[in-house]
Design a protein around this motif. Structure first.
Motif, mmCIF file in Angstrom:
data_model
loop_
_atom_site.group_PDB
_atom_site.id
_atom_site.type_symbol
_atom_site.label_atom_id
_atom_site.label_comp_id
_atom_site.label_asym_id
_atom_site.label_seq_id
_atom_site.Cartn_x
_atom_site.Cartn_y
_atom_site.Cartn_z
ATOM 1 N N UNK A 1 0.855 -1.177 0.000
ATOM 2 C CA UNK A 1 0.000 0.000 0.000
ATOM 3 C C UNK A 1 0.892 1.229 0.000
ATOM 4 N N UNK A 2 0.534 2.222 -0.782
ATOM 5 C CA UNK A 2 1.338 3.430 -0.786
ATOM 6 C C UNK A 2 0.641 4.558 -1.511
ATOM 7 N N UNK A 3 1.177 5.744 -1.306
ATOM 8 C CA UNK A 3 0.638 6.929 -1.962
ATOM 9 C C UNK A 3 0.914 6.872 -3.458
ATOM 10 N N UNK A 4 0.052 7.482 -4.224
ATOM 11 C CA UNK A 4 0.221 7.551 -5.673
ATOM 12 C C UNK A 4 1.047 8.789 -6.027
ATOM 13 N N UNK A 5 2.052 9.051 -5.207
ATOM 14 C CA UNK A 5 2.966 10.179 -5.413
ATOM 15 C C UNK A 5 4.238 9.875 -4.642
ATOM 16 N N UNK A 6 5.296 10.580 -4.953
ATOM 17 C CA UNK A 6 6.541 10.411 -4.225
ATOM 18 C C UNK A 6 7.565 9.618 -5.018
ATOM 19 N N UNK A 7 8.741 9.494 -4.434
ATOM 20 C CA UNK A 7 9.877 8.879 -5.134
ATOM 21 C C UNK A 7 9.619 7.427 -5.526
ATOM 22 N N UNK A 8 9.125 6.618 -4.584
ATOM 23 C CA UNK A 8 8.855 5.202 -4.874
ATOM 24 C C UNK A 8 7.874 5.072 -6.038
ATOM 25 N N UNK A 9 6.794 5.819 -5.986
ATOM 26 C CA UNK A 9 5.782 5.780 -7.035
ATOM 27 C C UNK A 9 6.361 6.216 -8.380
ATOM 28 N N UNK A 10 7.112 7.313 -8.387
ATOM 29 C CA UNK A 10 7.695 7.828 -9.631
ATOM 30 C C UNK A 10 8.676 6.816 -10.239
ATOM 31 N N UNK A 11 9.513 6.193 -9.404
ATOM 32 C CA UNK A 11 10.469 5.214 -9.908
ATOM 33 C C UNK A 11 9.769 3.982 -10.483
ATOM 34 N N UNK A 12 8.719 3.526 -9.809
ATOM 35 C CA UNK A 12 7.987 2.358 -10.299
ATOM 36 C C UNK A 12 7.212 2.661 -11.571
ATOM 37 N N UNK A 13 6.708 3.874 -11.716
ATOM 38 C CA UNK A 13 6.023 4.265 -12.954
ATOM 39 C C UNK A 13 7.017 4.307 -14.116
ATOM 40 N N UNK A 14 8.229 4.759 -13.841
ATOM 41 C CA UNK A 14 9.262 4.849 -14.875
ATOM 42 C C UNK A 14 9.765 3.454 -15.263
ATOM 43 N N UNK A 15 9.954 2.593 -14.268
ATOM 44 C CA UNK A 15 10.479 1.243 -14.505
ATOM 45 C C UNK A 15 9.871 0.311 -13.461
ATOM 46 N N UNK A 16 8.868 -0.479 -13.834
ATOM 47 C CA UNK A 16 8.165 -1.316 -12.852
ATOM 48 C C UNK A 16 8.937 -2.556 -12.384
ATOM 49 N N UNK A 17 10.154 -2.768 -12.926
ATOM 50 C CA UNK A 17 10.943 -3.923 -12.472
ATOM 51 C C UNK A 17 11.539 -3.618 -11.102
ATOM 52 N N UNK A 18 11.505 -4.602 -10.230
ATOM 53 C CA UNK A 18 12.056 -4.402 -8.896
ATOM 54 C C UNK A 18 12.645 -5.707 -8.369
ATOM 55 N N UNK A 19 13.427 -5.560 -7.332
ATOM 56 C CA UNK A 19 13.844 -6.705 -6.537
ATOM 57 C C UNK A 19 13.190 -6.534 -5.178
ATOM 58 N N UNK A 20 13.111 -7.619 -4.432
ATOM 59 C CA UNK A 20 12.579 -7.507 -3.078
ATOM 60 C C UNK A 20 13.346 -8.451 -2.162
ATOM 61 N N UNK A 21 13.320 -8.104 -0.883
ATOM 62 C CA UNK A 21 13.982 -8.916 0.143
ATOM 63 C C UNK A 21 13.226 -8.750 1.435
ATOM 64 N N UNK A 22 13.120 -9.836 2.168
ATOM 65 C CA UNK A 22 12.551 -9.823 3.520
ATOM 66 C C UNK A 22 13.352 -10.818 4.343
ATOM 67 N N UNK A 23 13.518 -10.530 5.631
ATOM 68 C CA UNK A 23 14.325 -11.445 6.432
ATOM 69 C C UNK A 23 13.790 -11.568 7.845
#
Length: 110
Positions: A55-77
């Motif tokens: 869940x997140x705002x439809x604004x801000x750095x994370x949103x802008x980066x994902x709109x530009x390039x939706x590829x991501x990595x993820x990690x949880x530990x």
């Protein structure tokens, strides 16, 4: 993974690790340096596939980066504790983690 003898490949064992984690870290592309952001998450399993929901705002750095390039990595530990190895005069940290790559899909509405 360097230590294949410690790799968890059983889907239900991976789900146990995910269940024990509280934060998922997204790694996003931001030019010369990656951008890593911790996020809360929910998940579900459908037809043997794991789906994460963030869940997140439809604004801000994370949103802008994902709109530009939706590829991501993820990690949880999940930390299991610090362990002293007296015979080697060494210390190690035991933990479990789940890592992966995916392309983000934006969902709107209910």
């Amino acid at each position: 993974m360097r230590r294949k003898d410690r790799e968890v490949t059983d889907f239900f064992e991976i789900l146990k690790i995910v269940d024990a984690c509280e934060i998922l870290r997204l790694g996003l592309s931001d030019g010369a340096f990656p951008y890593i952001v911790p996020v809360n998450f929910a998940y579900e399993v459908r037809e043997g596939q794991l789906y994460f929901y963030l869940h997140g705002a439809m604004a801000g750095r994370k949103y802008e980066l994902l709109r530009r390039d939706p590829r991501c990595t993820f990690e949880m530990d999940r930390p299991l504790g610090l362990e002293l190895i007296p015979e080697r005069g060494d210390v190690t940290m035991r933990y479990q983690s789940v890592m992966g790559t995916r392309e983000v899909e934006f969902l709107e509405g209910e």
